[in-house]
Design an enzyme around this catalytic site. Structure first.
Site, short mmCIF file in Angstrom:
data_model
loop_
_atom_site.label_atom_id
_atom_site.label_comp_id
_atom_site.label_asym_id
_atom_site.label_seq_id
_atom_site.Cartn_x
_atom_site.Cartn_y
_atom_site.Cartn_z
N GLU A 209 0.89 -1.29 0.05
CA GLU A 209 -0.02 0.03 -0.16
C GLU A 209 0.76 1.20 -0.09
O GLU A 209 0.48 2.16 0.76
CB GLU A 209 -0.94 0.01 1.22
CG GLU A 209 -2.02 -1.17 1.33
CD GLU A 209 -3.05 -0.79 1.99
OE1 GLU A 209 -2.86 -0.28 3.40
OE2 GLU A 209 -4.13 -1.16 1.91
N GLU A 305 -5.08 -8.52 -1.42
CA GLU A 305 -5.80 -8.67 -0.04
C GLU A 305 -7.18 -8.17 -0.61
O GLU A 305 -7.37 -7.02 -1.03
CB GLU A 305 -5.22 -7.62 1.00
CG GLU A 305 -3.95 -7.90 1.51
CD GLU A 305 -3.26 -6.82 2.29
OE1 GLU A 305 -4.22 -5.82 2.77
OE2 GLU A 305 -2.31 -6.77 2.55
C1 GAL Z 1 -4.58 -3.33 4.34
C2 GAL Z 1 -3.01 -3.53 4.77
C3 GAL Z 1 -2.73 -4.94 5.63
C4 GAL Z 1 -3.84 -4.58 6.83
C5 GAL Z 1 -5.27 -4.31 6.38
C6 GAL Z 1 -6.25 -4.31 7.34
O1 GAL Z 1 -4.77 -2.02 4.02
O2 GAL Z 1 -2.31 -3.81 3.40
O3 GAL Z 1 -1.54 -4.69 6.02
O4 GAL Z 1 -3.25 -3.40 7.36
O5 GAL Z 1 -5.29 -3.27 5.56
O6 GAL Z 1 -6.24 -5.15 8.43
#
Ligand code: GAL
Length: 978
Positions: A209, A305
């Site tokens: 990110e 993700e």
């Molecule tokens: C995403 C990030 C993860 C974690 C997730 C929320 O944006 O890449 O590392 O923080 O959010 O659980």
């Protein structure tokens, strides 16, 4: 290995030729992308010693030239501190249809100090990667260097918070440390790549990110540096980044990849609100200015993700933590269908669910925004128990692997389906039609889809996937209003599984050249044949079995129609000798075929029937190494004549009494010898917190204390006239400060719960002001003792070095006096060589091993847990307990703490020396702490040590401490004690 020796090429479309990546120095070989992606499910990956190619076109990955839909789940090895249990969760994932596991590797977990790295024990990355390969899962490796992940400093080691240079940029000092980290991780990763068959690493992510400096040299050079470093370290799988939403950041060509083309994927994540309709993110859909369909037209839709739950904050904050049952409720199985099917409909063929097993942020791993449990409301809960959220994952995961049409879908002509949002896709090679039907409303909708001659019902806030004109095995299903789950050949017959909700009336129409012979073997089904079409109508309930033979196809078909619950008891496995399908038990972990024997391992909870379809000629079945008596069943299977026994009872001892108790904090007393402590003599810091004028640096990190509690002792000569003392301090949320003057309690201060804005900005600073008691306003000498619970470092999500905000005391001033104070401070002792740097803070008991099982507490007094005493400070409680869980049982056990919420205290929980987390009685919401087997000895003696900090305003406890069974099964994996 030199990059210049390689030639890379992205494939574009189905007919393009690509140059495949060989291993080091290997000649590149040309191949044609397949035009008709049919055939059996690809064999699960293994460390098979063979060379493999990993390429892609705009539709999907191409592994050895075959299309692959990546159906992955996120699991963090560092959140499951028991390597044996990694295998348990990996096997559960594989059994439930995942073909890949995605992992962050957290720098802080492996590095107690610059230049010092540990990949042993619970940190054994090599072992994890070996287990993933043994389980038949691809690995998506994500070592940061920045990971976010609700972990201390977003994964940065404590020592990095006091180094020069701006993190997450091309700053040379920062890059030199990053290189140190990547060198370590890559040395292990390079031994586990799928490209040379040494392991199953399929893809590798750099940064996370990262949307600062996107168009600036500091960012582009940073990404180019990471890319080149990873390649120079011998990583030759495709690389990617995880964009924070579909912004179009870090798409191919946006930074220098050293001349390499076609080895970089664009990926973006999504955590949409479950209360809104799912967004059309992806190759067909919307995005930011550079996002949407235009973001990266030549790479496949990839979400590294996508929300599988959500993390939960401490209680008491404005958007206060409600516990993980709430995450699981708002992101339930219907959410998964609605959002993940929308993703598929948007061209996503690489899909990773964050989290699939959330686990535990044990020790001082949690970032300030979260508490110990990182259960996440995931499909597999923190106690490793399967939840109902596995149903859609299981059905879709197996479908995407067993039915190849889904790897190459184009948007097809819009269809109108009254009352539902409908996506229509088709496979240009096979002509298969795919419909995703979504109901964003609050009432179930029954409607019709053109070409599907049967009504379809989509419950409120749910979605369904239907297919038409799709080849399932040797037969074509013209349409069905049930969802296909798999098609495989087992022995002399093909088996096709279709699924849907219990009681649903389904219609499945098979194209047949002539009239087939149909017999209903089980369940409520009828069939009719006319004009080359066999229509099978069935009401779903359990497993409906219909046998179809003839009709122009030599191989008979067994059609299994399973309701949703039942589908979760169907376990397909591919073995080198052919496919196996097992039905019945709660879990089938592995299936191997040797000669005439199908050997299964797995778990039962209740007594369970077992039925097995296997390769031609198989005669015997074993279950967890036990021979079973079986009989041939009409469906062409072998059935165990006796049910497999379920799990027996698990007895847990009471922890109500038998505690030994000792108060500590001698540091508060004048007489304590602090001569070995660090002197606060620094005047400058790389922290983002300014050093107050005229005062020494008091920030704990600058003196090498990065985790947990830190003590300060300020010596000064004269307190005459001093009316009060102000202690400015900085912590994460729920920080706490206790102060004493000359051994007398001055009071406690809690970091105020910030408002929403300051939570987001991560600014937790406050000033505690205490009146100086009249009797102590004298010439000295005097001693100010201060204990600060720091609650860890901020993450650095915006690349503004927020992980470098000070922790501990920041400034001390007196009213009506200005004595010169000389400060000494003490935090955690040297890192525990086994449990690692994040296991301990700087409490007296921790520095002196009171948490360790071998510590002799014989001279401690026996005492009750709950007390009526109001004492500001730290008190320890210890007791042993024995467990004798049957060796064939996997029992998942938790520790429960409960008390009147008015009582203001917190507990640090140590099990056999391992810091299993922090309980804050008057904040919550966590009351149950999972004790992982391996740390917990389920057959033997255990030691619990509780370090209780009380602010002195109430009597402190804890009133109720007990063990609870969070789940049990006959089976499990062998567990090595840590
Ligand atoms: C995403 C990030 C993860 C974690 C997730 C929320 O944006 O890449 O590392 O923080 O959010 O659980």
């Amino acid at each position: 290995m030199g990059l210049s020796r390689r030639t890379f090429s992205a494939l574009a479309g189905t007919t393009a030729l690509g140059l495949a990546l060989g291993g080091s120095g290997a000649a590149a070989c040309a191949y044609a992308a397949p035009t008709v992606p049919t055939g059996p499910a690809p064999a699960p990956p293994a460390a098979d010693g063979r060379r493999h190619t990993i390429e892609f076109d705009r539709y999907s990955l191409l592994v050895d030239g075959s299309r692959l839909v990546v159906w992955s789940g996120e699991l963090h090895p560092f959140r499951l501190p028991s390597p044996s249990l990694w295998r348990d969760v990996l096997q559960k994932m594989r059994a439930h249809g995942y073909n890949a596991v995605s992992i962050y590797v957290s720098w802080n977990y492996h590095s107690p100090a610059a230049g010092s790295y540990d990949f042993t024990g619970v940190r054994d990355l090599d072992l994890f990667l070996t287990m993933a390969a043994e389980t038949g899962l691809y690995v998506i490796l994500r070592p940061g260097p920045y990971i976010n992940a609700e972990i201390d400093a977003g994964g940065y080691p404590g020592w990095l918070t006091v180094t020069k240079g701006t993190a997450r940029t091309s700053d040379p000092t920062y890059l030199s440390y990053v290189d140190e980290w990547f060198t370590q991780v890559d040395a292990i990763a390079a031994r586990h790549q799928y490209t040379d068959g040494a392991g199953t690493i399929l893809l590798y992510q750099i940064e996370n990110e990262y949307n600062a400096y996107v168009d600036q040299p500091a960012g582009r050079d940073y990404m180019a540096h990471l890319y080149a470093k990873v390649r120079a370290d011998g990583i030759d799988v495709p690389l990617f980044h995880n964009d924070n939403g579909r912004n179009g950041y870090w798409t191919p060509g946006s930074f220098d990849t050293g001349g390499e083309q076609g080895r970089w994927l664009y990926g973006f994540d999504g955590y949409p609100s479950p209360s809104q309709p799912p967004p059309d993110w992806g190759n067909f859909g919307i995005g930011g200015a550079k996002g949407g369909a235009t973001a990266s037209p030549d790479t496949p839709g990839f979400v590294p993700e996508f929300g599988g739950g959500w993390f939960d904050p401490w209680g008491g904050v404005e958007f206060k933590g409600k516990g993980y049952a709430e995450s699981r409720r708002t992101r339930d199985a219907a959410y998964e269908r609605r959002f993940y099917l929308t993703n598929l409909a948007n061209g996503i063929t690489l899909h990773n669910v964050y989290m699939t097993y959330g686990g535990t942020s044990w020790g001082w791993l949690p970032a300030p925004c979260v508490y110990t449990s990182y259960d996440y409301g995931a499909a597999i809960d923190e106690a490793r128990q399967p939840t109902a959220k596995l149903i859609p994952m299981h059905q879709l995961g197996h479908l995407l692997q067993y039915v190849p049409d889904f790897a190459k879908l184009d948007r097809a002509a819009d269809v109108t389906v009254t009352g539902l949002k409908a996506y229509h896709l088709s496979n240009p090679d096979t002509g298969a039609q795919v419909y995703v039907l979504r109901n964003d409303g609050t009432k179930a909708v029954t409607s019709t889809v053109p070409g599907i001659d049967a009504p379809v019902t989509v419950p409120a806030k749910d979605a369904r996937l239907l297919a038409a004109g799709i080849q399932l095995g040797r037969r074509k299903v013209r349409y069905s209003n049930a969802q296909p789950m798999l098609a495989l050949t087992a022995g002399r017959q093909e088996i096709v599984v279709l699924t849907g909700p219990t009681d649903e009336k389904t219609v499945t129409a098979l194209e047949c050249e002539g009239e087939p012979t149909v017999s209903v073997l089980d369940g409520d089904a009828t069939s009719t044949y006319a004009d080359g079409l066999l229509r099978i109508e069935a009401q779903l309930g359990g497993l409906t079995r219909v046998s179809v033979s003839g009709g122009g196809v030599a191989t008979p078909l067994l059609l299994l129609l399973a309701d949703d619950e039942t589908s979760l008891r169907l376990w397909p496995y591919d073995t080198p000798s052919g496919s196996v399908l097992a039905y019945g038990p709660a879990l089938v972990r592995t299936a191997t075929v040797t000669g005439v024997t199908v050997a299964l391992t797995g778990d039962t909870v209740e007594d369970a029937e077992l039925e097995v379809w296997g390769p031609r000629g198989f005669l015997e079945v074993t279950w967890n190494d036990n021979d079973l008596t079986t009989a041939a069943a009409p469906s062409g299977s072998l059935r165990a004549t006796q049910p497999l026994p379920g799990v027996g009872p698990v007895a847990l001892p009471s922890l109500a009494d038998g505690w030994r108790k000792k108060a500590e904090n001698p540091e508060a007393a004048l007489a304590f010898d602090d001569s070995a402590w660090k002197t606060a003599d620094r005047t400058t810091s790389f922290s983002t917190t300014p050093v107050p004028a005229g005062q020494p640096v008091l920030f704990a990190d600058d003196y090498g204390f990065h985790y947990g509690d830190v003590w300060y002792r300020g010596h000064f000569a004269d307190a005459s006239g001093a009316q009060s003392v102000s202690l400015a301090y900085s912590t994460g949320t729920q920080g706490l400060l206790l102060a004493w003057l000359d051994g007398q309690p001055l009071g406690a201060h809690r970091m105020p719960v910030p408002d929403k804005t300051s939570v987001r900005q991560g600014s937790w600073t406050a000033t505690a002001e205490f009146a100086v008691p009249q009797a102590l306003r004298t010439s000295g000498p005097h001693l100010l003792s201060v204990l600060v619970r720091r609650m860890q470092h901020d993450m650095d999500g915006k690349s503004t070095d927020t992980h470098k905000a000070a922790r501990g005391l920041t400034a001390v001033t007196f009213k009506e006096a200005s004595p010169k104070v000389s400060w000494r401070l003490q935090g955690e002792a040297a890192a525990d060589p086994v449990r690692g740097p994040l296991n301990n803070g700087g409490l007296y008991g921790e520095r002196n091993g009171w948490h360790l099982p071998e510590f002799g507490d014989g001279d401690w007094a026996l005492g009750d847990l709950a007390t009526t005493e109001k004492r500001q400070g730290v008190t320890w409680y210890r007791r042993g307990f024995k467990l004798a869980v049957d060796s064939g049982i996997d029992a998942s056990i938790g520790l429960i703490l409960n008390d009147d919420v008015a009582r203001a205290y917190r507990v640090q929980i140590f099990l056999n020396g391992w810091n299993m987390g922090q309980y804050i009685n008057d904040v919550g919401p966590q009351h149950t702490f999972v004790l992982p087997n391996g740390i917990l000895r389920t057959r033997g003696s255990n030691t619990l040590a509780l370090a209780v900090i009380s602010d002195g305003t109430t009597a402190s406890g804890p009133a109720e401490v007990g063990l609870t069974l969070l789940g049990s099964a006959a089976g499990g994996v062998p567990v090595t004690t840590l």
